[in-house]
Every structure is written in C-alpha cells, then in structure tokens.
Design an enzyme around this catalytic site. Structure first.
Site, PDB file in Angstrom:
ATOM      1  N   GLU A  20       0.986  -0.719   0.188  1.00 34.09           N
ATOM      2  CA  GLU A  20       0.133   0.386   0.156  1.00 34.09           C
ATOM      3  C   GLU A  20       1.038   1.359   0.356  1.00 34.09           C
ATOM      4  OE1 GLU A  20      -3.715  -0.122   2.060  1.00 34.09           O
ATOM      5  OE2 GLU A  20      -2.811   1.842   3.258  1.00 34.09           O
ATOM      6  N   PRO A  23       0.005   9.185  -1.779  1.00 30.31           N
ATOM      7  CA  PRO A  23       0.431   9.616  -3.322  1.00 30.31           C
ATOM      8  C   PRO A  23       1.305  10.992  -2.344  1.00 30.31           C
ATOM      9  CG  PRO A  23      -2.149   9.572  -3.516  1.00 30.31           C
ATOM     10  CD  PRO A  23      -1.514   8.797  -1.975  1.00 30.31           C
ATOM     11  N   PRO A  24       2.675  11.252  -2.626  1.00 26.65           N
ATOM     12  CA  PRO A  24       3.447  11.947  -1.719  1.00 26.65           C
ATOM     13  C   PRO A  24       3.415  13.266  -2.076  1.00 26.65           C
ATOM     14  CG  PRO A  24       4.255  10.895  -3.440  1.00 26.65           C
ATOM     15  CD  PRO A  24       3.403  10.412  -3.189  1.00 26.65           C
ATOM     16  N   THR A  51      -3.902   4.606  -1.980  1.00 27.33           N
ATOM     17  CA  THR A  51      -4.646   5.412  -1.046  1.00 27.33           C
ATOM     18  C   THR A  51      -5.660   6.726  -1.847  1.00 27.33           C
ATOM     19  OG1 THR A  51      -3.724   6.824   0.092  1.00 27.33           O
ATOM     20  CG2 THR A  51      -3.795   4.472   0.480  1.00 27.33           C
ATOM     21  N   GLY A 111     -14.082   6.921   4.385  1.00 25.23           N
ATOM     22  CA  GLY A 111     -13.617   7.162   4.740  1.00 25.23           C
ATOM     23  C   GLY A 111     -13.347   8.443   6.253  1.00 25.23           C
ATOM     24  N   ASP A 112     -12.243   9.162   6.268  1.00 25.60           N
ATOM     25  CA  ASP A 112     -12.755   9.964   7.663  1.00 25.60           C
ATOM     26  C   ASP A 112     -13.681  11.570   7.143  1.00 25.60           C
ATOM     27  OD1 ASP A 112     -10.809   7.621   8.712  1.00 25.60           O
ATOM     28  OD2 ASP A 112      -9.321   9.018   7.355  1.00 25.60           O
ATOM     29  N   TYR A 154     -12.425  -4.016  10.901  1.00 20.95           N
ATOM     30  CA  TYR A 154     -11.364  -3.546  11.659  1.00 20.95           C
ATOM     31  C   TYR A 154     -11.466  -4.512  13.021  1.00 20.95           C
ATOM     32  CZ  TYR A 154     -12.810   0.331   8.846  1.00 20.95           C
ATOM     33  OH  TYR A 154     -12.786   2.058   8.300  1.00 20.95           O
ATOM     34  N   LYS A 175     -22.042  -5.658   3.896  1.00 20.86           N
ATOM     35  CA  LYS A 175     -21.415  -5.615   2.618  1.00 20.86           C
ATOM     36  C   LYS A 175     -20.913  -6.641   1.967  1.00 20.86           C
ATOM     37  CE  LYS A 175     -18.084  -2.782   4.920  1.00 20.86           C
ATOM     38  NZ  LYS A 175     -16.828  -2.414   6.109  1.00 20.86           N
TER      39      LYS A 175
END
Length: 605
Positions: A20, A23-24, A51, A111-112, A154, A175
């Site tokens: 994983e 992107p920088p 991600t 997502g957060d 999780y 899901k």
C-alpha cells in the site's frame, strides 16, 4: 487482472502479499515513488494499493499514480475510493477515469470525516457508507462487471464507532452481501485476537478472502501515533519490548521487521494466505520481512514448505531479537534492485544514500521533500480526533489576540495536552528551550515548531538521539511561528543587516506570498547524523519546496479551528482574521556549536 481472480488462480500453495502506498505531497516525492514501486514490484506482489486522501484531497494524484502503476508498470492496482465529500457526478468521473486507465480493483470506504467536524456528514445522502459505494457499482450496468471490489474491516473495532461487536459484524456481512469480493483489514498487532476475529466472521457466513493489514514499525513515535489514531490494541509484551529500545531508531526498525515476520508466520500457520503491507512509502523493512519469510522471487517452493513446518520461533522479547543486524544478505539484493534502470536520482551515490535506503529515518520536522515518504508523519495537529465539543472544551472560546496568546502559553506550560497545531504535549527536546519559546509567545509570536541546537549528541541520547547506536547527531536551532506582517518586516531587516550569513528565514502568508533569504535551489539541512559505516544522514531539510508544502496545512488548520464555532461568532471571526492576516515564519541559525545563537538573535525583535 482482478485481485480475486489472481488469488483463486494462485490457490493455497504459496502466500501472496500486496503493498500500500499514498500519493506524496510533492512532485519530486511523486517522481521518486515510481522507481521505488518498480523495485518493490520485482519482489512479486499480487498487486498494490493507492490510497485516496480524505475528502478526495489527493484525487488527481491518486488517479495519476494508480494509472501509471497499472498501465505503465503493469501492476494490478487497487484504488481506494471514499464517500467523504463525494457526489454521484464526482464518483462517476472517478470510476470512468479508473476504467480508462485499466484499473479493475476498488477498495470502497466510507472515509474519515473532514477535519473539524464532530461527525461524519455526507455530501450526497446516497453515499453515506461503504456499502452505498458497493451497491452503486454492483447495480450499475456500466461498472458492475468491470470492478473487483474490496471493503475494509476493523479487527480491533472501528476507531470512531460506538457500535458493539455484533453490530460491526452485521455491517461487514451486509457489505459482502451487497457485492464486496474481498476484505482488507485495518492494521493490528495482536495476532491471537485477529485469528479469533476471523473465526467469528467465518461463523457468520463471511467467506470472501480476508487480507490482513501489516504495518512494519518505522519509529517509536509514529507507532504510538498511528495505533492511537486507529484505536489499535497492542499486547503489553510488545509495548514493554519497545520501551527498552525506543531511543534507538534502528533497533525499533529491526524489532518491527522481526515482529511482522513472526506475526505473518503465525497467520500462515493458521490458514491466512495473504497480507497487505502498509509501507508508508518506505521499502527497506518490507524487503527484509519478505527475505526473512523467503517469500520473494529469489526463493523456491522448498523454502515455502520449510516455512509452513516452522513452529519453534524464538520469543520476541529475547535480547538477541533486540539486536538484529541491519547489515544482512538482503542488502546486496536491495542494492541490486536499486541499481536497475529507472532508479531515483539526485539523492546521493553511496550505499547509505542508495535509492532504497536514503530516507529510512524520516524523523525530521520537514524531512526531505524529494522523499516518497515526505509528509507521512504530519507534524501539524489535526481535528480527526477532536470533535467540536471536545475542541471547545479543550481550547475554549477565544475572541481576542491576547486569549490566543494565553492558549499557546498554556500548551507550553503543559496545562493543555495539545493545540490545533500540535497533537501532543511539548516534547523533551522542546523543554530544553522552553524559556525562549515562552518569551516569543508572550510577544504574540505563536510558536508552532522549533528545535534547539545540538553539537554531537550520542545517537542513543534519550532526548536528542535517533538512528542506529554508535553515532552522533547534530541540529541547527530553528523556530517557526505566526506573526504579523510588521513583524515579518522586522525579521527581514535584521537578517539583512545583522545576520552576516548565519541566519536564514522563510515567511509566507495565506495567499502564498513568499519572502525568503534562501535561493530557489538552496538546501538547508538542520538535522543530520553520523553513524559507523555510513554516509552522513540528513533527516530534516528546510527549503522552499518543503516550507510551501507545509504552508497549506498550516493555514488550513486556522480554517478548521474556525469551523468549530458558529458562523459570524466572535470566535470564528477572530480565527478567520488571523488566518488572513498573519504570516507563517521560520528562522534558522547555522551556528549549531553555540546553543544560544538563535535566541540571542531574535531576543530584541
């Protein structure tokens, strides 16, 4: 190729693994990540994951990176996709773009929440949970057969969920029933608890492949931060082991390799046939783990059979495990990979600065903006773990500049544990210069980053040390703060008239107006280490590119903080005005021999 097809084709004869990446932040980091991915791809992963930033904040970079790895490198790439700030048009654009680039694998996530929000709020009511993304793709004639869909799970419980275990099991089952093909789990460190969790989901009829998330330890500080944010349960024995070596970064990395290797061996012995490595855009630890497991293309099935039968592993807490040598046979293989065409350039020619190892210790405040791992440890605070009611309880309702000054002073005095710009208490290193930070803050220069000068502290020093033992570390003093434009002019005037080449500064406002004494290509290493048998290692570099990269995060936090309060309230008006009017300033003094040089220089400003 779809991941599930590859997993089925591979069967249970040999395990698989995926990598994983994120992107920088910078173009140079992005460019240097591509050859890093190419090198790691020679180790034979099933595929890689890219991600997707919170709220799609890295959407373009995520699609670009995933598209390149899929089409140019031929790596079967999994693209993360979240519900945060998503609407149907934006979702369709992302799916069409993924299709056009040959991407067949999607990880559907809720997502957060955006920073500063007390709860996760959907932009489009049709996309509130990961199951909504799965259902939308599966019910679409255009997308249904084109994508293999993964979902998250999780094992230690969702970090911001109040659901009980049974409710989380039902959500996961829903899901899968909606059309998810496989599961990728959050990182964990309690292997026994994870295996018990797998038994429980299997008993509930969840039979799709489960890919556990494995994150090798990089530094003690990042381990604590990540496990806290993820709500990860850590066995006491691991915490005790790490406490013994927390001041030696190399031993922490070595321990992380041994820990991950033993975890994976135990998983395989209990029927888990694949893992997903959370690389943090670093490569050395992953290489060492795979070599220890003998899973790479360099090993044949005889080694795999030997691994299957291995049961008498040494305990992790033994003294021998805490002194694993970093110089092993895999260094030769890693160097061979680094010497292949396409390796990153401009980062040194020696072994320590080879493309695979030059950024192994990303401990610095800014780091090296050319590193693919640049920005992995965001030094700023954040609101992901600070709901509105908690933020107000902690930081109050400031309506004047004086109250803001008092708040920053309270943090310096350890009366509050964090600020919007610092996610923890003042560290031991900053305590050394506490009187100087107090004086600046009292003047209304709100300090948000700093370090004292250090002239050759041992690398094992409990306050200043980092990297492998037997070395020495050095630091130039710097301080970073928010100040008025008038103050910026005073700083510039004094640097130009009295700096005598010993002092450099950066200053920038919200609009991006940059003023600096540095040239565009100037490099200012402010933290470096000298270790036996290695070239000099530079972990903190302040330069134009890195300063501007953090500038965006710095000013966004004022907006995040302001959003905690009601529109047109005195608190929001104050914070928004500060964001528009203040400048972010950084001052570095190059005299690291005399620890008071910087503070004498700024004392009469």
């Amino acid at each position: 190729m779809k991941w599930t097809d590859k997993i089925e084709k591979r069967g249970s004869s040999r395990p698989f693994y995926t990598f994983e990446f994120f992107p920088p932040r910078t173009d140079q980091g992005f460019a240097n990540l591509l050859p890093r991915i190419s090198r790691l791809n020679t180790l034979g992963p099933l595929g890689i994951c890219i991600t997707w930033g919170a709220g799609g904040s890295t959407q373009d970079r995520s699609l670009d990176l995933a598209g390149l790895t899929q089409s140019e490198y031929g790596i079967d790439t999994l693209l993360h996709l979240t519900c945060t700030n998503i609407v149907q048009e934006r979702l369709d654009d992302a799916l069409k773009e993924a299709q056009s680039r040959g991407i067949q694998n999607i990880l559907a996530l809720r997502g957060d929440p955006p920073r500063g929000q007390e709860a996760w709020i959907p932009m489009d009511p049709r996309f509130q949970h990961a199951i909504d993304l799965v259902t939308y793709i599966r019910q679409s004639e255009e997308y249904s057969s084109n994508f293999c869909i993964g979902v998250a799970a999780y094992p230690d419980g969702h970090p911001d969920a109040e659901n009980d275990r049974e409710t989380e099991f039902r959500h996961l089952k829903a899901k899968v029933d909606a059309g998810a093909d496989f599961i990728v789990t959050q990182l964990f460190y309690d292997t026994d608890a994870f295996l018990e969790w797998v038994k429980e989901i299997r008993a509930r009829g969840i039979n799709v492949p489960v890919i556990p998330g494995i994150m090798p330890l990089q530094t003690y500080a990042s381990f604590l931060r990540i496990t806290k944010l993820c709500g990860t349960s850590v066995p006491p024995l691991i915490l005790a082991d790490l406490d013994k070596i927390k001041h030696d970064d190399q031993l922490v990395k070595d321990y992380g390799v041994k820990l991950a290797t033993d975890m994976i061996r135990k998983l395989v012995e209990n029927g888990i046939n694949g893992v997903n490595f959370c690389t943090l855009n670093l490569e050395k630890s992953v290489q060492l783990i795979l070599e220890d497991l003998q899973w790479t293309a360099y090993h044949d099935d005889r080694h795999w059979n030997k691994l299957i039968n291995m049961t008498d592993h040494e305990p992790l807490s033994s003294e021998t495990d805490l002194t694993i040598s970093a110089h092993r046979a895999t260094d030769t293989a890693a160097q061979n990979l680094a010497d292949q065409p396409g390796k990153a350039t401009g980062i040194g020619k020696g072994e320590a600065n080879s493309a695979s190892t030059w950024d192994e210790f990303p401990n610095g405040r800014f780091g090296d903006f050319k590193s693919p791992a640049y920005g992995v440890q965001d030094p700023w605070g954040g609101f992901a773990s600070h709901p509105t009611n908690e933020a107000i309880a902690k930081w109050g309702r400031p309506t004047t500049l004086e109250e803001l000054t008092a708040l920053f002073l309270r943090h310096l005095h350890s009366e509050i544990s964090d600020t919007p710009f610092s996610d923890g208490p003042l560290n031991e290193e900053s305590q050394v210069i506490l009187p100087q930070l107090e004086k600046l803050t009292e003047k209304g220069w709100w300090t948000v980053g700093s370090q004292p000068a250090v002239d050759g502290a041992k690398s094992t020093d409990p306050v200043f040390g980092w990297g492998p033992r037997g070395g020495y570390v050095y630091q130039k003093a710097f301080v970073e703060f928010f100040a008025t434009e008038e103050d910026v002019e005073r700083v510039i005037s004094k640097v130009e008239s009295q700096g005598e080449g010993w002092v450099d500064y950066f200053a920038v406002n919200l609009e991006g107006n940059l003023r600096t004494s540095m040239s565009d290509d100037g490099k200012n290493a402010v933290t470096w280490g000298v270790f036996p048998g290695q070239e000099i290692v530079q972990t903190t570099i302040i330069e134009t590119e890195s300063f501007l990269a953090w500038k965006d995060a710095a000013f966004s936090l004022w907006a995040d903080w302001a959003s905690v309060y009601a529109p047109q309230s005195p608190e929001r008006n104050l914070l928004e005005s500060v964001r528009k009017e203040r400048w972010l300033v950084s001052i570095v003094h190059h005299d690291y021999i005399h620890t008071d040089s910087l503070w004498k220089f700024v004392s009469d400003l």
